[in-house]
Structures are given as structure tokens and as C-alpha cells.
Design a protein around this motif. Structure first.
Motif, mmCIF file in Angstrom:
data_model
loop_
_atom_site.group_PDB
_atom_site.id
_atom_site.type_symbol
_atom_site.label_atom_id
_atom_site.label_comp_id
_atom_site.label_asym_id
_atom_site.label_seq_id
_atom_site.Cartn_x
_atom_site.Cartn_y
_atom_site.Cartn_z
ATOM 1 N N SER A 18 0.843 -1.192 0.000
ATOM 2 C CA SER A 18 0.000 0.000 0.000
ATOM 3 C C SER A 18 0.882 1.247 0.000
ATOM 4 O O SER A 18 1.153 1.841 1.042
ATOM 5 C CB SER A 18 -0.917 -0.011 1.226
ATOM 6 N N VAL A 19 1.357 1.606 -1.195
ATOM 7 C CA VAL A 19 2.224 2.779 -1.303
ATOM 8 C C VAL A 19 1.443 4.046 -0.980
ATOM 9 O O VAL A 19 1.967 4.991 -0.408
ATOM 10 C CB VAL A 19 2.850 2.856 -2.713
ATOM 11 N N ASP A 20 0.167 4.090 -1.328
ATOM 12 C CA ASP A 20 -0.668 5.235 -0.990
ATOM 13 C C ASP A 20 -0.835 5.341 0.523
ATOM 14 O O ASP A 20 -1.092 6.412 1.052
ATOM 15 C CB ASP A 20 -2.033 5.108 -1.669
ATOM 16 N N GLY A 21 -0.690 4.201 1.201
ATOM 17 C CA GLY A 21 -0.793 4.194 2.646
ATOM 18 C C GLY A 21 0.491 3.694 3.267
ATOM 19 O O GLY A 21 0.485 2.720 4.008
ATOM 20 N N VAL A 22 1.635 4.308 2.912
ATOM 21 C CA VAL A 22 2.889 3.967 3.576
ATOM 22 C C VAL A 22 2.677 4.141 5.071
ATOM 23 O O VAL A 22 2.228 5.191 5.529
ATOM 24 C CB VAL A 22 4.042 4.867 3.071
ATOM 25 N N ASP A 23 2.960 3.113 5.826
ATOM 26 C CA ASP A 23 2.610 3.138 7.238
ATOM 27 C C ASP A 23 3.399 4.190 7.994
ATOM 28 O O ASP A 23 2.827 5.001 8.719
ATOM 29 C CB ASP A 23 2.832 1.752 7.847
ATOM 30 N N HIS A 24 4.738 4.184 7.828
ATOM 31 C CA HIS A 24 5.499 5.241 8.491
ATOM 32 C C HIS A 24 6.903 5.356 7.931
ATOM 33 O O HIS A 24 7.436 4.426 7.343
ATOM 34 C CB HIS A 24 5.556 5.035 10.009
ATOM 35 N N LEU A 25 7.468 6.531 8.110
ATOM 36 C CA LEU A 25 8.871 6.812 7.904
ATOM 37 C C LEU A 25 9.487 6.941 9.291
ATOM 38 O O LEU A 25 8.859 7.502 10.194
ATOM 39 C CB LEU A 25 9.070 8.111 7.129
ATOM 40 N N ALA A 26 10.715 6.450 9.480
ATOM 41 C CA ALA A 26 11.306 6.469 10.818
ATOM 42 C C ALA A 26 12.713 7.062 10.780
ATOM 43 O O ALA A 26 13.494 6.761 9.883
ATOM 44 C CB ALA A 26 11.356 5.052 11.386
ATOM 45 N N PHE A 27 13.019 7.877 11.783
ATOM 46 C CA PHE A 27 14.301 8.561 11.871
ATOM 47 C C PHE A 27 14.760 8.587 13.328
ATOM 48 O O PHE A 27 14.045 8.162 14.221
ATOM 49 C CB PHE A 27 14.187 9.993 11.332
ATOM 50 N N VAL A 28 15.959 9.123 13.560
ATOM 51 C CA VAL A 28 16.515 9.259 14.902
ATOM 52 C C VAL A 28 16.413 10.711 15.340
ATOM 53 O O VAL A 28 16.572 11.618 14.524
ATOM 54 C CB VAL A 28 17.991 8.806 14.924
ATOM 55 N N THR A 29 16.129 10.938 16.623
ATOM 56 C CA THR A 29 16.182 12.283 17.178
ATOM 57 C C THR A 29 16.983 12.270 18.469
ATOM 58 O O THR A 29 16.943 11.305 19.226
ATOM 59 C CB THR A 29 14.780 12.855 17.448
ATOM 60 N N TRP A 30 17.738 13.340 18.704
ATOM 61 C CA TRP A 30 18.360 13.572 20.001
ATOM 62 C C TRP A 30 17.568 14.601 20.792
ATOM 63 O O TRP A 30 17.891 14.872 21.937
ATOM 64 C CB TRP A 30 19.786 14.102 19.816
ATOM 65 N N ARG A 31 16.575 15.210 20.172
ATOM 66 C CA ARG A 31 15.886 16.357 20.772
ATOM 67 C C ARG A 31 14.373 16.104 20.812
ATOM 68 O O ARG A 31 13.635 16.634 19.993
ATOM 69 C CB ARG A 31 16.191 17.614 19.961
ATOM 70 N N PRO A 32 13.892 15.301 21.745
ATOM 71 C CA PRO A 32 12.465 14.958 21.760
ATOM 72 C C PRO A 32 11.560 16.162 21.950
ATOM 73 O O PRO A 32 10.498 16.245 21.322
ATOM 74 C CB PRO A 32 12.344 13.956 22.912
ATOM 75 N N ARG A 33 11.943 17.117 22.809
ATOM 76 C CA ARG A 33 11.079 18.280 23.047
ATOM 77 C C ARG A 33 10.945 19.119 21.773
ATOM 78 O O ARG A 33 9.839 19.457 21.349
ATOM 79 C CB ARG A 33 11.633 19.150 24.166
ATOM 80 N N GLU A 34 12.087 19.450 21.153
ATOM 81 C CA GLU A 34 12.054 20.280 19.954
ATOM 82 C C GLU A 34 11.348 19.564 18.803
ATOM 83 O O GLU A 34 10.628 20.193 18.016
ATOM 84 C CB GLU A 34 13.472 20.667 19.545
ATOM 85 N N THR A 35 11.542 18.252 18.709
ATOM 86 C CA THR A 35 10.872 17.475 17.660
ATOM 87 C C THR A 35 9.366 17.514 17.862
ATOM 88 O O THR A 35 8.600 17.717 16.917
ATOM 89 C CB THR A 35 11.380 16.019 17.676
ATOM 90 N N TYR A 36 8.938 17.324 19.110
ATOM 91 C CA TYR A 36 7.507 17.375 19.419
ATOM 92 C C TYR A 36 6.918 18.733 19.046
ATOM 93 O O TYR A 36 5.865 18.824 18.400
ATOM 94 C CB TYR A 36 7.291 17.097 20.905
ATOM 95 N N GLU A 37 7.600 19.795 19.443
ATOM 96 C CA GLU A 37 7.078 21.131 19.167
ATOM 97 C C GLU A 37 6.991 21.401 17.669
ATOM 98 O O GLU A 37 6.016 21.980 17.182
ATOM 99 C CB GLU A 37 7.955 22.168 19.853
ATOM 100 N N PHE A 38 8.003 20.972 16.917
ATOM 101 C CA PHE A 38 7.998 21.232 15.485
ATOM 102 C C PHE A 38 6.846 20.511 14.799
ATOM 103 O O PHE A 38 6.093 21.104 14.024
ATOM 104 C CB PHE A 38 9.327 20.799 14.861
ATOM 105 N N TYR A 39 6.696 19.195 15.067
ATOM 106 C CA TYR A 39 5.693 18.427 14.327
ATOM 107 C C TYR A 39 4.275 18.729 14.783
ATOM 108 O O TYR A 39 3.350 18.704 13.972
ATOM 109 C CB TYR A 39 6.009 16.932 14.397
ATOM 110 N N THR A 40 4.087 19.011 16.067
ATOM 111 C CA THR A 40 2.724 19.290 16.525
ATOM 112 C C THR A 40 2.324 20.739 16.289
ATOM 113 O O THR A 40 1.185 21.009 15.897
ATOM 114 C CB THR A 40 2.567 18.948 18.015
#
Length: 202
Positions: A18-40
Motif C-alpha cells: 500500500s504505497v498510498d498508505g505507507v505506514d510510516h517513515l522512521a528517523f533518529v532524534t536527540w531532541r524529543p522536546r524540539e521534535t515534538y514542538e515542530f511536528y505538533t
């Protein structure tokens, strides 16, 4: 003279990936707070799930927290935070293999059919690995990119999102410690649950 038996053909998946429904892309973060703020806040993607694992694949596999943000259309983007992985560490095979694309199938039969098809093609593929949300097989393409085929084990819910917020808050609270650990994060999360804390946005 007896003829050789025909080669055994593995079952073919009944549907394509299901390419139209790619389940997820995954990466590494060292900055959980900043990552959360950016994406949300900047991108408007809700935090919908978090997985915390200790020795998930092997005994020496790093402890990690895996956060999922909802991209819409059934797709997610995910970030691994590895404990004891210093920010100044150079890129490693571990981090490389945390950059992957997960395709989506609906059933266990589909997942196993894809596994058998890949093995018949000479691809080294893992046995199915499962946790509370998905079951997946992993393999590499000729370029070394890790691919994943995954099937859902249950739907995400508001409870998952609440748990993800608690997990994030507990992680942020312990990451300033000299040696943050998944055990310390679990302890802090238990304290937050006991206090029935309404977690504010970090």
C-alpha cells in the motif's frame, strides 16, 4: 528417467504494497522536546503513540522510545530516541538502520506471503517482530536502505495519545540527568500517573 519435480512456488501476496498508505517513515532524534514542538505546532501533526523498549531485538540492542506523529491518510512519521547515544556520536549503522520506510498490509497472511516471496528471491528477511501496535518484517534493498512491511495489531486511540504525552513528558524530565535510562523514564512516568498529572504541552 524420472523428471525433476517442479519448483515450489511460495504463495503470492493477494494485494500489492500500500504505497498510498505507507505506514510510516522512521528517523533518529536527540531532541524529543524540539521534535515534538515542530511536528505538533509547526506542522499540526498530533502525537498519537509511543513505544518504549528494552532489549527488543537482542540483549545488547539499545533501549529506545519510538514516537509516532499522524501525517494523515493513515500515514505516520516516527522518531527513535536512543538512550546512551551521545549527540556528538558519528553516524553509525544503528542510526542508518533507523532510517526506514514501512509499507502496509492488512493481514498476517499477507505479511507471511511477502516474507516467503522475498526469501524465494534470495532476500534476507527477518522473522515477524511484534509489539503492541504492529507486526513487521524487515529487510534491505540493494542500496542498504532498510524496508519494513507491517500490519496493524490494533487501532490507535485517545488512550494511546495520552500515554504518548505521558511518555514524552517523562522522557523530557529525565534526559537532563547524567545517565538517563529507560528505567528512570518508566519510574518518572509512574510518578506522573500516580499524581494524575494533566501534562501540559512541553
Amino acid at each position: 528417467m524420472a523428471t525433476a519435480p517442479p519448483p515450489i512456488r511460495p504463495p503470492a501476496p493477494s494485494q500489492g504494497l500500500s504505497v498510498d498508505g505507507v505506514d510510516h517513515l522512521a528517523f533518529v532524534t536527540w531532541r524529543p522536546r524540539e521534535t515534538y514542538e515542530f511536528y505538533t505546532r509547526a506542522l499540526g501533526m498530533p502525537l498519537v503513540h509511543a513505544i518504549t523498549a528494552t532489549g527488543w531485538v537482542t540483549d545488547d540492542y539499545p533501549d529506545f522510545v519510538h514516537f509516532f506523529f499522524d501525517m494523515g491518510r493513515g500515514n505516520r512519521i516516527a522518531f527513535f530516541y536512543y538512550f546512551d547515544l551521545p549527540e556528538e556520536a558519528p553516524p553509525s549503522d544503528l542510526m542508518h538502520r533507523s532510517r526506514h520506510v514501512a509499507f502496509h498490509v492488512e493481514t498476517e497472511e499477507e505479511l507471511l506471503a511477502w516474507r516467503d516471496r522475498l526469501k524465494a528471491h534470495g532476500v534476507r528477511v527477518t522473522t515477524p517482530l511484534a509489539h503492541e501496535l504492529i507486526e513487521s518484517i524487515y529487510f534491505d534493498d540493494p542500496n542498504g536502505l532498510q524496508l519494513e512491511i507491517t500490519r496493524p495489531l490494533r487501532e490507535m486511540s485517545g488512550i494511546d495519545a495520552r500515554d504518548a504525552e505521558l511518555t514524552l513528558q517523562a522522557l523530557i524530565d529525565v534526559t537532563g540527568a547524567p545517565r538517563p535510562s529507560v528505567q528512570a523514564m518508566w519510574q518518572r512516568k509512574a510518578e506522573l500517573i500516580r499524581k494524575n498529572l494533566e501534562v501540559p504541552a512541553p
